[in-house]
Design an enzyme around this catalytic site. Structure first.
Site, short mmCIF file in Angstrom:
data_model
loop_
_atom_site.label_atom_id
_atom_site.label_comp_id
_atom_site.label_asym_id
_atom_site.label_seq_id
_atom_site.Cartn_x
_atom_site.Cartn_y
_atom_site.Cartn_z
N GLU A 1 0.82 -1.22 0.00
CA GLU A 1 0.00 0.00 0.00
C GLU A 1 0.85 1.27 0.00
O GLU A 1 0.32 2.38 0.05
CB GLU A 1 -0.93 0.00 1.22
CG GLU A 1 -2.27 -0.64 0.96
CD GLU A 1 -2.17 -2.06 0.42
OE1 GLU A 1 -2.49 -2.26 -0.77
OE2 GLU A 1 -1.79 -2.97 1.16
N ASN B 1 -1.07 -6.59 -4.84
CA ASN B 1 -1.72 -5.67 -5.77
C ASN B 1 -0.73 -4.74 -6.46
O ASN B 1 0.31 -4.40 -5.90
CB ASN B 1 -2.74 -4.82 -5.01
CG ASN B 1 -2.08 -4.02 -3.88
OD1 ASN B 1 -1.79 -4.58 -2.83
ND2 ASN B 1 -1.85 -2.74 -4.10
N ASP C 1 -7.64 -4.37 -5.37
CA ASP C 1 -6.72 -4.83 -4.32
C ASP C 1 -6.83 -6.33 -4.09
O ASP C 1 -6.79 -6.81 -2.96
CB ASP C 1 -6.95 -4.07 -3.00
CG ASP C 1 -5.87 -4.36 -1.97
OD1 ASP C 1 -4.70 -4.49 -2.35
OD2 ASP C 1 -6.20 -4.47 -0.77
N ASP D 1 -4.87 -8.89 -4.04
CA ASP D 1 -3.52 -9.45 -3.95
C ASP D 1 -3.52 -10.93 -4.35
O ASP D 1 -4.39 -11.69 -3.92
CB ASP D 1 -3.01 -9.36 -2.52
CG ASP D 1 -2.75 -7.94 -2.07
OD1 ASP D 1 -1.72 -7.72 -1.43
OD2 ASP D 1 -3.58 -7.05 -2.34
N ARG E 1 -7.61 -14.31 -3.55
CA ARG E 1 -8.38 -13.25 -2.90
C ARG E 1 -9.57 -12.83 -3.78
O ARG E 1 -10.59 -12.37 -3.27
CB ARG E 1 -7.45 -12.06 -2.67
CG ARG E 1 -7.88 -11.12 -1.58
CD ARG E 1 -6.67 -10.53 -0.90
NE ARG E 1 -6.79 -9.09 -0.72
CZ ARG E 1 -5.91 -8.36 -0.04
NH1 ARG E 1 -4.85 -8.93 0.49
NH2 ARG E 1 -6.08 -7.06 0.09
#
Length: 577
Positions: A190, A272, A314, A316, A337
């Site tokens: 992030e 991500n 996002d 991942d 995910r």
């Protein structure tokens, strides 16, 4: 340079080992008396051959001892214990590690890493475990260092800085030992970091090679004096990334990897792409949100499979790649995910099958088995903020699963006995929108806003038994709170898993019938393990609520905000009565 690399790698075998050996690590999944690797074996199956605790005897399981991590430093406890030479090695939040007498639960030593101000862990101050080699226990810290300690004394043997914590790097995964190498990833997706896998000499911490996970970055080999030599660029510069965005492209390898001796490959998942705002980076954005297979001798990518090309949610791709036998071939299973379960040829990366393991997926209608690519539903992608009102916010999309995933860090298990995967899944969605963003070192690099919401009134989490050949969910157990702890299965016909409500549970691996449960006093967000000492089989799990859910969970976090924090490890055995 190749000769020098060979000298470094082969030296790992030339020195007599006094403790944990390469042969022991290779046999970890079958050895009843030790747990030497995250995953209960480098392949990550989390399957034990032990049978003393079984479907008929598990009702007699009682606590043998419990150990508190102490102090006020609680938060999320996601660690998997290791068992060797009469000791349990278990990490705690805030970069702590303990050695505990396996029989009595007595603390032998504790190492508490001195963390600087300004660390930036995205998803709680967790640590998922350590690695054992020779007489060393090795783990990563929240300020992106590797620490190797003497197993008997807890004294530092070597310490190496991995990356700059001020740029957002940290370490939360358990290291992996494979073919005499110490393999580690990095956390910090992030913050615009660049994911990579490093290979080191586990005795000294010296680098052998480093392989970036984002296209455009150079890989390196290192000689015995630490001199770096170029080892080829990952991918092709700007082939799937526009402009300079690849330089801060994410792809963090924050969950670590697995290794299969039969293929000779290590498998790491990548996180991500950065930023989340996908409209800034047209293209597939290799090798983010992928599984990457690495050749350990050369430090090269042998194959990769991207589960979410051009990720905008996002999703991942870090979830563990668990290798297993099916129809006479070696495959890997991955509960991604993004809500799809993938079955991939472990040798060449060819997709065999892909199917949903959660009930609601709105970003794609399915996976094309010929191309391996998702069939996108464009209404599921949040809008371009440059086309929104005043260029400040794009259109909002409701998307399922939420960015915390159909499955996140909590590892699944595979039983060669039942031929089923046991997956801790979650059903939730999110409102997500994109915003303008630019990179600034050490700052959050999202370009998105979000709110996570429950989908169902009666449950969020669900433990699911999945047939990898057919894609069928054989049975499921619903849970009110999200499942955030890992799973273990045994030849005794059992599946063990924990819940945020504080329970460690054992269920029948064939039917899902609950056979036993115990209240640990705090939420379980860690994977259980089992081993045998003398004539007695033990089960252990770490308890301590935290992780990403209470920090990022939006409406879901509010729904379960009554769960208390903690920090302890519980050990169980069968009662004599």
């Amino acid at each position: 340079m190749g000769v020098l690399l060979g000298a470094v790698v082969s030296s790992a075998f030339a020195v007599p080992q006094v403790g944990v050996t390469d042969a022991m690590i290779a046999n970890d999944a079958k050895a009843p008396n030790t747990v030497l690797s995250w995953g209960m074996g480098t392949e990550g199956e989390r399957y034990s051959t032990l049978t003393q605790i079984n479907t008929k005897t598990v009702s007699k399981l009682t606590p043998a001892w419990s150990f508190s991590f102490g102090g006020e430093k609680q938060r999320g406890q996601e660690s998997q214990p290791l068992i060797y030479n009469g000791k349990m090695f278990v990490t705690g939040s805030y970069s702590r590690i303990y050695a505990i007498d396996m029989k009595t639960g007595t603390k032998l030593w504790k190492y508490e890493h001195r963390l600087p101000d300004g660390i930036m862990p995205c998803c709680d101050v967790v640590n998922r475990g350590a690695a054992l080699y020779d007489n060393l226990v090795i783990f990563g810290t929240l300020d992106a260092q590797l620490i190797a300690l003497d197993q008997d004394t807890g004294k530092i043997v070597w310490k190496e800085k991995v990356a700059d914590y001020a740029a957002g790097y940290s370490m939360s995964a358990a290291p992996l030992i494979a073919k005499g190498l110490l393999l580690t990833g990095v956390s910090g997706g992030e913050f615009g970091v660049v994911g990579r896998v490093d290979a080191r000499n586990p005795r000294t911490g010296e680098l052998v090679w480093s392989r970036p996970m984002i296209e455009g970055h150079m890989g390196y080999k290192y000689d015995k004096d630490g001199k770096a030599t170029e080892n080829g660029i990952t991918g092709t510069v700007n082939k799937s990334w526009p402009g300079d965005l690849w330089k801060t492209g994410g792809g963090a390898t924050w969950l670590g990897g697995t290794y299969d001796p039969s293929t000779g490959l290590a498998y790491f998942g990548t996180g991500n792409p950065s930023p989340w705002n996908s409209h800034l980076r047209p293209g597939d954005n290799l090798y983010s949100s992928s599984t990457v297979a690495l050749d350990l001798d050369a430090g090269q990518i042998k194959w990769s499979y991207q589960t979410t090309p051009h990720d905008g949610w996002d999703y991942d791709g870090v979830n563990e790649f668990v290798t297993f036998d099916m129809d006479g071939k070696r495959y890997g299973g991955k509960a991604d995910r993004n809500g799809f379960f993938y079955v991939i040829d472990a040798k060449n990366g060819k997709l065999e099958n892909a199917f949903p393991f959660v009930k609601k997926i709105t970003w794609a209608s399915g996976i094309d088995l010929k191309t391996g690519r998702p069939n996108y539903l464009e209404t599921g992608r949040p809008g371009d903020p440059t086309k929104g009102e005043e260029g400040k916010k794009g259109t909002t999309s409701f998307v399922a699963p939420a960015f915390l995933g159909g499955k996140n860090q909590m590892p699944m298990a595979y039983s060669p006995q039942t031929k089923l995967f046991y997956v801790p899944a979650n059903e939730w969605g999110m409102d997500i929108w994109n915003e303008p963003v630019s990179y600034k070192k050490g700052s959050a690099y999202l370009g998105a806003g979000f709110t996570i919401r429950p989908i169902n009134d009666d449950y969020i989490g669900a433990l699911r038994a999945i047939n990898p050949k057919t894609g069928k969910i054989v049975w499921e157990i619903k849970n009110n709170a999200p499942l955030w702890g890992g799973v273990m299965t045994t030849a005794g016909g059992l599946v063990f898993y924990g819940t945020p409500e504080g329970f460690l549970k054992a269920v029948d691996a064939t039917t899902g019938k609950e056979l036993w449960k115990f209240q640990t006093g705090s939420g379980v967000v860690a994977p259980p393990v089992t081993w045998k000492d003398g004539d007695t089989q033990y089960v252990a799990v770490v308890s301590g609520w935290g992780g990403a859910v209470p920090l990022w969970g939006g409406e879901v976090a509010k729904k379960i905000n009554t769960i208390e924090q903690g920090g302890s490890v519980w050990v169980f055995k069968l009662s004599a009565k």
